[in-house]
Design a protein around this motif. Structure first.
Motif, short mmCIF file in Angstrom:
data_model
loop_
_atom_site.label_atom_id
_atom_site.label_comp_id
_atom_site.label_asym_id
_atom_site.label_seq_id
_atom_site.Cartn_x
_atom_site.Cartn_y
_atom_site.Cartn_z
N GLU A 171 0.83 -1.21 0.00
CA GLU A 171 0.00 0.00 0.00
C GLU A 171 0.86 1.26 0.00
N LYS A 195 -8.15 -2.47 0.32
CA LYS A 195 -9.01 -1.80 1.31
C LYS A 195 -8.27 -0.67 2.01
N GLN A 196 -6.92 -0.71 1.95
CA GLN A 196 -6.13 0.26 2.72
C GLN A 196 -5.62 1.41 1.87
N VAL A 197 -5.61 1.28 0.54
CA VAL A 197 -5.05 2.34 -0.28
C VAL A 197 -6.03 3.50 -0.41
N LYS A 198 -5.48 4.68 -0.60
CA LYS A 198 -6.32 5.88 -0.71
C LYS A 198 -6.51 6.31 -2.16
N ILE A 199 -5.73 5.74 -3.10
CA ILE A 199 -5.90 6.12 -4.50
C ILE A 199 -7.19 5.51 -5.03
N PRO A 200 -7.81 6.14 -6.04
CA PRO A 200 -9.09 5.66 -6.53
C PRO A 200 -9.02 4.25 -7.11
N ILE A 253 0.94 4.15 -3.12
CA ILE A 253 0.75 5.59 -2.95
C ILE A 253 1.97 6.35 -3.45
N ASN A 256 -13.92 -0.46 -1.56
CA ASN A 256 -14.84 0.65 -1.77
C ASN A 256 -14.43 1.42 -3.02
N GLU A 281 -14.33 3.83 -6.28
CA GLU A 281 -14.86 5.16 -6.60
C GLU A 281 -15.74 5.09 -7.86
N ASN A 316 -1.95 6.44 -10.24
CA ASN A 316 -3.05 7.37 -9.98
C ASN A 316 -4.39 6.67 -9.90
#
Length: 230
Positions: free
Chosen positions: A115, A152-157, A119, A178, A180, A124
């Motif tokens: 993860e 589940k832990q990454v913040k990228i779309p 990032i 989840n 986007e 992207n």
């Protein structure tokens, strides 16, 4: 308009058996539509300050093949896809799609970035083409269970193909990834009822008789577009 698991399989069987669509033809239609959906959700202009790098994670079955086709078209659209494909299928079609990507000089990773790397290494976007509607979400095995933990832990779309991996086709996810963006193929699946992100449908090729038989009530597509945002 929402499809359950049995309808997904039945419609595909009819397309192949009665309407004489080819498996390769369907995968190509869906994969190109997925790439077009990505260009609408994440246009190159929105990534102008960064490299338009996309990590495409492919599973061993049909969703994985669709991911390969999507990556190839994204490359043609001047994105920079990289593919992670941990369990390759022995199916000749799947192998052909893999060769097509290799001939386009699309890199294949031998491992999933952590993860932190996902990032920091400037991907992207992640395209989830792992587990399609036929997957048993209650019994997901490695390496896909581990990949889902990372996603589940990454913040990228994340953009998911047809059904977000780890979701049951007929139930909204309580504990899955989840995304986007969701790109539904043919018609939305029942689980998409609870999806709150950007939702595209790619199903304009579907014969009218099938649409009527399964009471799909699909929306009118704009102009000559092969996909529509719902």
């Amino acid at each position: 308009m929402l499809m359950i698991k049995g309808e997904v399989a039945a419609i595909e069987t009819e397309l192949l058996r009665d309407y004489k669509f080819g498996q390769q033809q369907l995968i190509e239609i869906w994969g190109q539509a997925c790439a077009l959906a990505i260009t609408k959700a994440y246009p190159l202009s929105s990534l102008a300050k960064k490299q338009p790098t996309v990590l495409v994670i492919c599973g061993p079955d049909q969703n994985g093949s669709i991911g390969l086709v999507c990556a190839r078209h994204l490359r043609m659209f001047e994105y920079e896809p990289t593919i992670y494909h941990p369990k390759r299928s022995s199916h000749s079609l799947h192998q052909d799609f893999t060769v097509q990507c290799e001939k386009m000089d699309i890199p294949f990773l031998s491992y999933l970035p952590t993860e932190v790397q996902l990032i920091n290494d400037a991907y992207n976007l992640v395209i989830d083409a792992m587990l399609g509607p036929e997957a048993d979400c209650a019994n997901i095995k490695e390496p896909y269970s581990g990949i889902l933990v990372t996603l589940k832990q990454v913040k990228i779309p994340i953009a998911s193909v047809d059904v977000p991996s780890g979701w049951d086709v007929e139930e909204p996810s309580q504990d899955g990834i989840n995304p986007e963006v969701l790109i539904s193929l043919t018609a939305p699946k029942k689980c998409a009822m609870s999806f709150s992100g950007k939702h595209f449908l790619a199903g304009r090729f579907l014969p009218y008789d099938i649409q009527k038989k399964y009471e799909l009530n699909l929306p009118d597509y704009p102009g000559t577009d092969c996909l529509i945002e719902l």
